[in-house]
Design an enzyme around this catalytic site. Structure first.
Site, PDB file in Angstrom:
ATOM      1  N   ASP A 165       0.870  -1.181   0.000  1.00 21.70           N
ATOM      2  CA  ASP A 165       0.000   0.000   0.000  1.00 21.70           C
ATOM      3  C   ASP A 165       0.905   1.229   0.000  1.00 21.70           C
ATOM      4  O   ASP A 165       1.978   1.193  -0.591  1.00 21.70           O
ATOM      5  CB  ASP A 165      -0.944  -0.034   1.206  1.00 21.70           C
ATOM      6  CG  ASP A 165      -2.248   0.718   0.941  1.00 21.70           C
ATOM      7  OD1 ASP A 165      -2.171   1.879   0.487  1.00 21.70           O
ATOM      8  OD2 ASP A 165      -3.332   0.180   1.190  1.00 21.70           O
ATOM      9  N   HIS A 188       1.837   1.910  -3.322  1.00 19.29           N
ATOM     10  CA  HIS A 188       1.074   3.027  -3.884  1.00 19.29           C
ATOM     11  C   HIS A 188       1.774   4.372  -3.777  1.00 19.29           C
ATOM     12  O   HIS A 188       1.124   5.412  -3.886  1.00 19.29           O
ATOM     13  CB  HIS A 188      -0.294   3.110  -3.192  1.00 19.29           C
ATOM     14  CG  HIS A 188      -1.139   1.890  -3.362  1.00 19.29           C
ATOM     15  ND1 HIS A 188      -2.306   1.689  -2.653  1.00 19.29           N
ATOM     16  CD2 HIS A 188      -0.996   0.797  -4.152  1.00 19.29           C
ATOM     17  CE1 HIS A 188      -2.834   0.519  -2.998  1.00 19.29           C
ATOM     18  NE2 HIS A 188      -2.054  -0.038  -3.895  1.00 19.29           N
TER      19      HIS A 188
END
Length: 316
Positions: A165, A188
Site C-alpha cells: 500500500d 502506492h
C-alpha cells in the site's frame, strides 16, 4: 511489575522486561506487553526475541519521550500472510505503534509482512526514522510502510520501503513532514491523505519529499481527498523524484473513493472549488514501453504555474 521491575529509574529492569516479553510470547491468545507510564525504567541492552505462541503480538509505545531504538540485526516479522488470506477486508493490526512520543529516534530497523501497516506514528512531535528496511509483497493489502497522523516534525530518511500500500501515508493533523533519500518499491507511492472522509475537517501542511525513487509503484506523488470533506493540504513539495515503471506518476484526486480508473501519468482532477497555486516544472516522464504514449489531465487549477513538463499539461 509482575515480573519484578521496580521502575525507580536507578535499578536495572532489563531482566524483568525481558521475562515479561517471554511471558507474553508464551500466551496462547493475543497478548500485549504493558509498560506502565507512571514509572521510570532503566534498561540496558535488551533483546526481545521470538518466536511467540501468541497469534497476535503488537508493539505499542505510548507517552514515552526521548526514546531511542537502534536495532542491531534481526527483523520484526509480522507473519501477515495468515491475516491477508483469511481477512482481506477486516481491520488488521499494526506491527509497531508510537503514540504521543516526543523526541523519538528509530534507526537500523528491519520489518516484514505486517498484517496491516508496519509503523504508525500518531500524536508525536519530533521523530527521526533512518535506515528503515520494510519488505512486504506488493499485493499484501493495506500494508502501509508509515502511517502518520496528528504529528509534526517527523523525518524519514535513507530507507527502503517495499509495501503493498502507501509507502508513506500522511494523514490529517500532520505538519512539517520530511521524507528524503527513500526507495519506495511496489505499493502506492507517497500519499497525502486520504483526507476528509465522512465530511470531516482535516489539514496537512509543510510536507517536503525530496530525492526519492518510486520503483514499480501504482502511484508516485499523490494527494487524495474525499468529496464533502473540508480543510486544506498546503505547502507540499515533491522534488528530485525518480520514477521507474510507476503507473500514475503525479496525482491530485479530489474524488477519492469514486472509481475513476486512469492511465494518465499526470492526473490533476480537482473539484469545482479548485486547487490553488499548483506549480509543475522540470518534469520529464516517458513510457517505459516504447510503443506507448503518456498523457496528462488537468482540471480546475486556479492560479497555477506550468513550466517545463513532458508530457505537456494543459488545464481545463
Amino acid at each position: 511489575m509482575d515480573y519484578g521491575a521496580l521502575g525507580d529509574g536507578t535499578t536495572d529492569d532489563s531482566n524483568a522486561i525481558s521475562n515479561a516479553w517471554q511471558g507474553m510470547c508464551g500466551e496462547e491468545e493475543p497478548a500485549t506487553l504493558l509498560i506502565p507510564s507512571n514509572k521510570i525504567f532503566l534498561v540496558k541492552r535488551l533483546n526481545l526475541n521470538g518466536p511467540c505462541k501468541a497469534p497476535n503480538v503488537g508493539i505499542k509505545i505510548f507517552y514515552v519521550n526521548g526514546l531511542t531504538i537502534e536495532a542491531d540485526g534481526g527483523i520484526i516479522d509480522g507473519n501477515g500472510s495468515t491475516w491477508w488470506e483469511k481477512c482481506r477486508t477486516c481491520r488488521r493490526p499494526t506491527s509497531l505503534r508510537f503514540h504521543s512520543c516526543n523526541g523519538l529516534t528509530v534507526k537500523s530497523l528491519s520489518m516484514s509482512n505486517s498484517p496491516g501497516a508496519h509503523i504508525s506514528v500518531n500524536g508525536c512531535n519530533g521523530a527521526l526514522f533512518s535506515h528503515i528496511n520494510i519488505n512486504s509483497p506488493p499485493k499484501s493489502p493495506n500494508t502501509d510502510g508509515f502511517d502518520i497522523a496528528n504529528s509534526k516534525n517527523i523525518v524519514i530518511q535513507d530507507s527502503t520501503l517495499a509495501t503493498g500500500d502507501d509507502c508513506i501515508a500522511i494523514n490529517g493533523g500532520s505538519s512539517y513532514i520530511n521524507a528524503t533519500r527513500l526507495f519506495c518499491i511496489g505499493g502506492h507511492g507517497i500519499s497525502i491523505g486520504s483526507l476528509g472522509r465522512n465530511k470531516s475537517y482535516e489539514t496537512v501542511e509543510e510536507v517536503h519529499v525530496q530525492n526519492c525513487s518510486f520503483i514499480g509503484t501504482t502511484n508516485g506523488a499523490r494527494i487524495k481527498t474525499w468529496t464533502g470533506g473540508s480543510g486544506y493540504a498546503r505547502k507540499i513539495m515533491f522534488e528530485e523524484i525518480i520514477l521507474q515503471d510507476a503507473k500514475n506518476s503525479i496525482i491530485i484526486d479530489q474524488y477519492y473513493g469514486i472509481k475513476t480508473p486512469s492511465e494518465k501519468t499526470i492526473n490533476l482532477n480537482c473539484s469545482p472549488f479548485g486547487c490553488f497555486n499548483i506549480t509543475l516544472d522540470q518534469i520529464y516522464i516517458v513510457s517505459s514501453k516504447s510503443s506507448k504514449h503518456v498523457y496528462a489531465f488537468c482540471k480546475n487549477i486556479v492560479n497555477g504555474t506550468i513550466g517545463s513538463t513532458v508530457p505537456k499539461v494543459s488545464c481545463q
